[in-house]
Design an enzyme around this catalytic site. Structure first.
Site, PDB file in Angstrom:
ATOM      1  N   SER A 438     113.584 130.456  95.066  1.00 49.20           N
ATOM      2  CA  SER A 438     114.913 129.721  94.306  1.00 49.20           C
ATOM      3  C   SER A 438     115.585 131.473  93.828  1.00 49.20           C
ATOM      4  CB  SER A 438     115.706 128.757  94.296  1.00 49.20           C
ATOM      5  OG  SER A 438     115.150 128.171  93.357  1.00 49.20           O
ATOM      6  N   ASP A 604     107.827 122.934 101.073  1.00 52.78           N
ATOM      7  CA  ASP A 604     108.162 121.923  99.352  1.00 52.78           C
ATOM      8  C   ASP A 604     107.955 120.290  99.212  1.00 52.78           C
ATOM      9  OD1 ASP A 604     108.609 124.152  98.359  1.00 52.78           O
ATOM     10  OD2 ASP A 604     110.612 124.413  98.656  1.00 52.78           O
ATOM     11  N   HIS A 699     111.512 125.562  82.918  1.00 52.59           N
ATOM     12  CA  HIS A 699     112.543 124.554  82.063  1.00 52.59           C
ATOM     13  C   HIS A 699     113.289 125.805  80.373  1.00 52.59           C
ATOM     14  CE1 HIS A 699     110.792 122.114  85.241  1.00 52.59           C
ATOM     15  NE2 HIS A 699     111.763 122.151  85.628  1.00 52.59           N
TER      16      HIS A 699
END
Ligand code: GLN
Ligand code: ZN
Length: 761
Positions: A438, A604, A699
């Site tokens: 993504s 995935d 993150h």
């Protein structure tokens, strides 16, 4: 008379009221009093929902997490929040999430407590912290207030408390302290707590020791004995509560501890019930968890009653009935669902409906089946409709599963031969660069998806928006000079829902939210029937993306095990079988992508690890079928087609052999935070295929430096030859924005170039 009770009720609210109140409070939009009021209204509503039960849980409500509540009750606050301004709730939120409220700036440096999965559920708790200075002291105010509130509402409250031994087990020692050395002090505090509870007129306490379903060393078994023998003088009655699995070798221990009653999960430990009935001393109560607290299916009441009958005969008043575990793990109310297909809806039960089932069973036992004849008939009709429905059963799918062969899970040639062919075909540099799938999901993308759903945007217009997003992603990747491209996944809101919506056998709820951690909830889709894939799901998007570039474009799919582990699954067939059906459906997609000329396909398996059973002795069985499902999905392709997989965690030392067994040509994993420590496993285990240890921590908003990525890769090169290494981020980039992603990837590509240059010197 049998007694009914509940182990815990979802606290988040039918419409996620608690989530919204918490988040508003954290943003500074409502006051603490507003928040407390919402909480109290929710508790009142939830107690009302449970009012027909004989005992109703109190203390199960929490602003963030029940283990964190326990830490506060036991006076076990991390040092870093001691002495700060504000009240207990401020400190509570500091430990939960790093800050107390919106206007907190002086404290933004506080590190939030570590979070980890609650047993094999998708709920995450805040890990209690211990060190050599840990001293416990009682602060029961929160629990006592809730008990008082319950009393004022005429509720027969049964406090729910985590047991001392499980509390220690679930925590983490921050130094070398042996957690069990803390037990004596902890048990004293539990003693004081029981005294307080007795003073306010409590009769029964539910004390959870879920670790009794795990493999325990002798020390931990001994700790359980020690704790409960020390506490046995309490005048309160203790209901020792276990759930999620079988007691097995701990069965006698659990039966013989000096407690007044035992609760077991009669769904997951159904086969043990007869043994427990035999073993349990006859002055003790046995609570059977007969309603599944982990799924959303109606219970077969007739069958349950038939099965219960002999136990009821034997136990009589000593029989209690409850859901198998806290209802925290299921959505609140099926009645909220207005859009569910009515037939499928008739097969389901959420928390409120599950309690209704419980009451029906109890009434049938206490007053005779005829007193609930209507309910039983209605239930039987629903169970029968589900059994017979051709929306559930598809012969073709079942036959295909029966025809699965070992061959289907095998590539034609070994990795070495494939790698050779693939090297020639792709002609990639050393340390090739790629991303995980993504790209930033901008508000524009989300708006377009929403507008398409609500009909504001036509299908054609929606396609145009998505295509222009893909164009943008391809252009950026060209500029960045990445080696293997992705289309960016703009059309996906979620990596399971996107596929589920296009598969038969799946349905979705509007309000089926389940708490994952704090204010965060997930809405797992429901697999109700045999899975098939009517048409290709991703081929058009990937084809379009590939048409824009000469670089290889990765086809991007979610694997069968991840789809399974993030859904509510059927209870009428083995998980492994549902997984095989998913594997066949995704295999079709893989082969269609290949047919369309896509040469690299990523599947995935972000949640493979999440499905590991609680007991290590059962790991192999799970890993065998999970890996086989992946292999069926992936391995039907030609040798030249390169299969990638991705996993977003770094602990896989203990399952590395299974991961190697998946035989993906390339695996990308999370490593940047662990400073490549994860790769230590390769000292002992020779991982045969290619690997992309994530060097960019997605993150964090920080831009990773070129040098740090070069260094990480150099460390990796000490363990794995450069020919088998890739450079990539830790995970997908959808939660980041372009201003963060672009410079980060510029640096990542630079790092790859530097590594290539230094190699050639
Ligand atoms: N391909 C997915 C993405 O990039 C993988 C997400 C995940 O591993 N959780 O978003
Ligand atoms: Zn990931």
């Amino acid at each position: 008379m049998v007694t009914t009770h509940n182990l815990g009720f979802p606290r988040i609210g039918k419409k996620r009221e608690l989530k919204f109140a918490l988040e508003k409070y954290w943003r500074g939009e409502i006051t603490k009093n507003d928040l407390l009021e919402t909480a109290s209204t929710l508790r009142q509503e939830h107690w009302q929902n449970q009012s027909k039960l004989d005992f109703i849980p109190a203390g199960d409500f929490s602003f963030y997490d029940q283990l964190l509540d326990a830490s506060f009750m036991l006076g076990n606050l991390p040092k870093r929040v001691q002495g700060l301004s504000g009240d207990n709730l401020d400190n509570y939120f500091r430990v939960a999430r790093g800050r107390a409220s919106a206007d907190e700036t002086e404290c933004s440096c506080i590190q939030a407590g570590e979070m980890t999965k609650w047993f094999d559920t998708n709920y995450h708790y805040i890990v209690p912290e211990f060190d050599k200075n840990t001293q416990f002291s009682l602060d029961a105010s929160r629990l006592l207030e809730q008990i008082d509130e319950a009393k004022q509402q005429g509720i027969n409250a049964k406090p729910v408390i985590i047991g001392p031994v499980s509390y220690l087990w679930l925590g983490k020692s921050k130094d070398e302290t042996n957690k069990l050395d803390l037990l004596d002090n902890l048990v004293i505090v539990y003693g004081l707590l029981f005294k307080k509870l007795q003073e306010v007129g409590i009769e029964w306490v539910q004390i959870d020791e879920p670790i009794l379903v795990m493999e325990l060393s002798q020390e931990w078994q001994h700790a359980l004995r020690k704790a409960y023998y020390t506490l046995q003088s309490t005048p309160l009655k203790l209901l020792l509560t276990t759930y999620f699995g079988e007691l097995q070798e701990n069965l006698q221990l659990a039966c013989n501890l000096p407690i007044d009653g035992l609760h077991i999960d009669a769904i997951n430990a159904k086969d043990e019930v007869a043994k427990v009935v035999d073993w349990l001393p006859c002055h003790k109560v046995l609570s059977l968890g007969i309603i599944n607290g982990r799924n959303i299916w109606k219970t077969d009441l007739t069958q349950t009653l038939k099965w219960l009958e002999p136990f009821h005969q034997q136990l009589q008043d000593r029989l209690w009935l409850a859901p198998s575990c806290s209802l925290l793990h299921v959505p609140v109310d099926l009645d909220s669902e207005q859009k569910l297909d009515s037939e499928i809806k008739s097969w389901l039960a959420f928390a409120i409906q599950k309690l209704d089932e419980l009451n029906t069973v109890a009434k049938a036992l206490n007053d005779g089946s005829h007193t609930v004849a209507d309910k039983l008939a209605e239930n039987a009709a629903a169970i029968d409709s589900r059994k017979q429905s051709n929306r559930v059963h598809n012969k073709d799918v079942k036959n295909r599963v029966l025809e699965i062969t070992d061959e289907m899970g095998k590539r034609h040639s070994s990795y070495e031969l494939r790698a050779d062919l693939q090297r020639k075909k792709f002609n990639l540099p050393l340390y090739p660069t790629t991303t995980i799938g993504s790209f930033p999901q901008t508000s524009q993308i989300r708006q377009a998806r929403r507008d398409f759903r609500t009909g504001k945007l036509s299908e054609m217009a929606y396609h145009e928006v998505m295509q222009s997003e893909i164009q943008h992603c391809v252009k950026v990747q060209e500029e960045l000079e990445l080696d293997v491209f992705v289309h960016g996944e703009p059309e996906r809101n979620d990596m399971v829902e996107y596929f589920g919506e296009q598969l038969t056998g799946y349905t979705f709820t509007q309000f089926g939210w389940v708490q994952s951690y704090g204010s965060r909830c997930v809405k797992p889709p429901i697999i109700y029937g045999d899975i098939s894939r009517p048409t290709a799901m991703t081929v058009d998007w990937i084809n379009y993306a590939q048409s824009l570039t000469d670089k290889p474009m990765k086809g991007m799919l979610t694997g069968p095990v991840t789809i399974l582990n993030w859904s509510f699954v059927r209870d009428d067939q083995a998980r492994s079988e549902t997984c095989q059906q998913l594997a066949l459906a995704i295999r079709d997609e893989v082969l269609d992508l290949e047919k369309a000329g896509i040469t690299i396909i990523q599947i995935d398996e972000a949640a493979l690890r999440e499905g590991l059973p609680l007991r290590k002795s059962q790991w192999k069985y799970y890993l065998d079928w999970a890996v086989q499902s992946f292999r069926i999905t992936a391995n039907g392709v030609k040798d030249e087609t390169q299969i990638h997989t991705h996993m977003c965690y770094s602990e896989f030392n203990d399952i590395i052999e299974s991961i190697a067994d998946m035989d993906a040509d390339v695996i990308t994993i999370e490593t940047s935070r662990s400073d490549m420590e994860l790769l230590d496993v390769f000292d002992q285990f020779h991982y045969p295929n290619e690997i992309g240890p994530g060097v960019y921590d997605i993150h964090s908003p920080n831009i990773p430096l070129v040098d740090s990525m070069v260094n990480l890769m150099k460390k990796a090169t000490q363990r794995i030859p450069a020919e088998r290494l890739w450079i990539n981020p830790d995970c997908g980039l959808k939660t980041r924005n372009w201003d963060e992603v672009k410079p980060a990837l510029v640096n990542m590509v630079k790092a790859s170039k530097i590594l290539n240059e230094t190699r050639c010197l």
